[in-house]
Design a protein around this motif. Structure first.
Motif, PDB file in Angstrom:
ATOM      1  N   ALA A 145       0.899  -1.206   0.061  1.00 23.77           N
ATOM      2  CA  ALA A 145       0.150  -0.032  -0.001  1.00 23.77           C
ATOM      3  C   ALA A 145       0.923   1.164   0.084  1.00 23.77           C
ATOM      4  O   ALA A 145       0.614   2.285  -0.793  1.00 23.77           O
ATOM      5  N   ALA A 146       1.913   1.235   0.869  1.00 26.92           N
ATOM      6  CA  ALA A 146       2.946   2.458   0.962  1.00 26.92           C
ATOM      7  C   ALA A 146       3.528   2.738  -0.458  1.00 26.92           C
ATOM      8  O   ALA A 146       3.679   3.986  -0.763  1.00 26.92           O
ATOM      9  N   THR A 147       3.986   1.533  -1.143  1.00 27.77           N
ATOM     10  CA  THR A 147       4.864   1.684  -2.382  1.00 27.77           C
ATOM     11  C   THR A 147       3.984   1.825  -3.557  1.00 27.77           C
ATOM     12  O   THR A 147       4.458   2.128  -4.662  1.00 27.77           O
ATOM     13  N   GLY A 148       2.840   1.441  -3.546  1.00 30.45           N
ATOM     14  CA  GLY A 148       2.206   0.937  -4.823  1.00 30.45           C
ATOM     15  C   GLY A 148       2.589   0.159  -5.683  1.00 30.45           C
ATOM     16  O   GLY A 148       2.547  -0.047  -6.747  1.00 30.45           O
ATOM     17  N   ARG A 149       3.474  -0.820  -5.210  1.00 35.85           N
ATOM     18  CA  ARG A 149       4.115  -2.069  -5.870  1.00 35.85           C
ATOM     19  C   ARG A 149       3.707  -3.148  -5.581  1.00 35.85           C
ATOM     20  O   ARG A 149       3.317  -3.708  -4.387  1.00 35.85           O
ATOM     21  N   PRO A 150       3.905  -4.271  -6.598  1.00 35.66           N
ATOM     22  CA  PRO A 150       3.087  -5.709  -6.325  1.00 35.66           C
ATOM     23  C   PRO A 150       4.201  -6.802  -5.795  1.00 35.66           C
ATOM     24  O   PRO A 150       3.526  -7.538  -5.218  1.00 35.66           O
ATOM     25  N   ARG A 151       5.447  -6.556  -5.774  1.00 32.23           N
ATOM     26  CA  ARG A 151       5.989  -7.481  -5.565  1.00 32.23           C
ATOM     27  C   ARG A 151       6.742  -7.830  -4.271  1.00 32.23           C
ATOM     28  O   ARG A 151       7.044  -6.676  -3.725  1.00 32.23           O
ATOM     29  N   VAL A 152       6.942  -9.020  -3.828  1.00 32.06           N
ATOM     30  CA  VAL A 152       7.265  -9.173  -2.581  1.00 32.06           C
ATOM     31  C   VAL A 152       8.739  -9.812  -2.662  1.00 32.06           C
ATOM     32  O   VAL A 152       8.449 -10.932  -3.379  1.00 32.06           O
ATOM     33  N   ALA A 153       9.785  -9.462  -2.044  1.00 25.18           N
ATOM     34  CA  ALA A 153      11.101 -10.159  -2.110  1.00 25.18           C
ATOM     35  C   ALA A 153      11.346 -10.651  -0.595  1.00 25.18           C
ATOM     36  O   ALA A 153      11.669  -9.875   0.271  1.00 25.18           O
ATOM     37  N   LEU A 154      11.374 -11.807  -0.697  1.00 22.12           N
ATOM     38  CA  LEU A 154      11.861 -12.509   0.624  1.00 22.12           C
ATOM     39  C   LEU A 154      12.865 -13.448   0.456  1.00 22.12           C
ATOM     40  O   LEU A 154      13.748 -13.733  -0.399  1.00 22.12           O
TER      41      LEU A 154
END
Length: 450
Positions: A145-154
């Motif tokens: 929500a804060a970045t408006g970006r879709p990907r998660v890097a784990l």
């Protein structure tokens, strides 16, 4: 039920758990997997030797067959003070008589928040929940929500983050999860800043967050966590520390308190409640407030759980934090772990299996590896080792200590390990542990087929 476990010789197969075996059948008939956590499943234990617990006190548990065990890894690392710790249970009892859940927030909620933020001063706001998965998923949602970006890097080297699709879709147990969801999760290796930067460059302006355990079985390389902090800032993504395990066991303020690197968001659980169900999402006010009411932007459905603020669990958390601070629990965990690790290593070396039974990790969070004659991890040798530990009254899927252990517990554990090493050596010499398994080997939690 308070009888000591009767030790079993190598040649004897008298050790059996008939009541536990029948109870496991009942569990499987009614509960998928026979347990409410896969890591507690009977497939994680030698065949027909998965004890069903009656009760616990301190560092000991009793099974329904009447056997007493010294227990390690209690409650999947959650019970770090020992079972039924008096300060915790007394705090819980006080709240139970006052009601546990109301239509409006209880005063206990603000008191628990104040206590938590005093313990973890690197965070500015906190929200409580009941389990770690909800907290980590809420952190990911905030980052998106804060970045408006879709990907998660784990971090690919860390075994577990959440039961939710964004993580479980990356494991062998991905049935039921759409590929479109899994495709939004990418991974980076622990300790490799160059590889992480390459990932962030490849997915320029797409990665919402970097999520990792700040430390695990090895110490972070010098400058690594600070380097991640700099990368996250430079690439405009959120840095999330999963402190479910490191919280309290590394320091009262977690790994971030020990290493001095402040994440944007962090999640706590496990040791926070000493077995009571409570977890926490904490972090920078600017991010956390996106899940609140005091801003003019889009609302984020952060954490909204009916039971997230049950008064008795929050009282348990406050009592745990007070006990850690006043009794020096983290230092005690380290001292106990160091004594145990030294004893196990000496016992293994003395029996000629020091290169095959390997103790790893920070002293407060020890695990062991069971290696075969070629030095490779082996579920068969793990099975052999667990059988001998159970027969000696030691319940140890890991060697993670609780502060309730004493020197006599550690000494007994080391003695049992030494006896197990005798059998281990024979299996290595035969290059075949099968005769000592008495059934199927234990299985990894994450596997595609049941």
């Amino acid at each position: 039920m308070d009888t000591e476990h009767t030790e079993v010789t190598e040649e004897s197969e008298e050790f059996a758990l008939p009541r536990s075996r029948r109870a496991n059948e009942r569990l499987h008939a009614l509960i998928p997997g026979g347990a409410h956590t896969y890591a507690k499943g009977d497939d994680q234990y030698p065949e027909n030797l998965a004890p069903v617990i009656s009760h616990g006190r301190g560092a000991h548990v009793w099974d329904i067959d009447g056997n007493r065990y010294i227990e390690y890894g209690s409650g999947l690392r959650s019970v770090s003070l020992g079972h039924a710790h008096p300060r915790v249970t007394e705090a819980v009892r006080r709240e139970l008589d006052r009601g546990s859940n109301f239509v409006r927030p209880s005063i206990v909620e603000v008191e628990a928040a104040e206590r938590f933020l005093a313990t973890v001063p690197t965070a500015e706001m906190v929200k409580f929940a009941k389990n770690g998965s909800d907290a980590t998923t809420a952190a990911v949602r905030l980052a998106r929500a804060a970045t408006g970006r879709p990907r998660v890097a784990l971090c690919a080297d860390h075994p577990f983050f959440s039961t939710d699709d964004w993580f479980i879709g990356t494991t062998p147990m991905s049935a039921g999860i759409p590929a479109a969801t899994t495709d939004l999760t990418v991974s980076f290796p622990y300790g490799d800043l160059a590889a992480t930067e390459e990932l962030l460059t490849r997915y320029h302006d797409e990665v919402a967050c970097l999520i990792l355990e700040p430390a695990t079985h090895t110490e972070p390389p010098p400058g690594y966590l600070a380097g991640l902090r700099e990368l996250a800032d430079r690439h405009g993504c959120v840095l999330i520390f999963d402190e479910m395990i490191t919280g309290f066991r590394w320091s009262e303020a977690g790994a971030q308190g020990l290493y001095g690197v402040v994440p944007d968001l962090s999640t706590f659980g496990k040791a926070l409640g000493n077995g009571f169900a409570v977890s926490a999402l904490a972090g920078r006010r600017e991010l956390m407030e996106l899940g609140g009411l005091r801003h003019s932007g889009d609302r984020v459905f952060l954490l909204s759980t009916t039971h997230g603020a049950e008064t008795h669990s929050l009282a348990a958390a406050m009592a745990v934090q007070t006990t850690y601070a006043e009794e020096g629990i983290t230092a005690r965990l380290h001292a106990l772990g160091e004594r145990l690790a030294a004893g196990v290593r000496d016992a293994a070396a003395g029996m000629g299996v020091g290169d095959h039974i390997v103790v790893r990790g920070r002293a407060s969070n020890l695990v062991f590896a069971t290696l075969d004659e070629n030095g490779q991890p082996s579920q068969q040798y793990r099975t052999l080792f667990l059988r001998r530990l159970l027969a000696g009254g030691v319940l140890a899927p890991s060697f993670v200590v609780s502060s309730a252990l004493d020197d006599a517990d550690i000494d007994h554990t080391v003695d049992v390990v030494a006896q197990a090493c005798v059998v281990y050596r024979k299996a290595l010499d035969a290059a075949d542990p099968t005769p000592w398994l008495a059934g199927r080997p234990v299985k990894p939690v994450f596997r595609r087929l049941a």
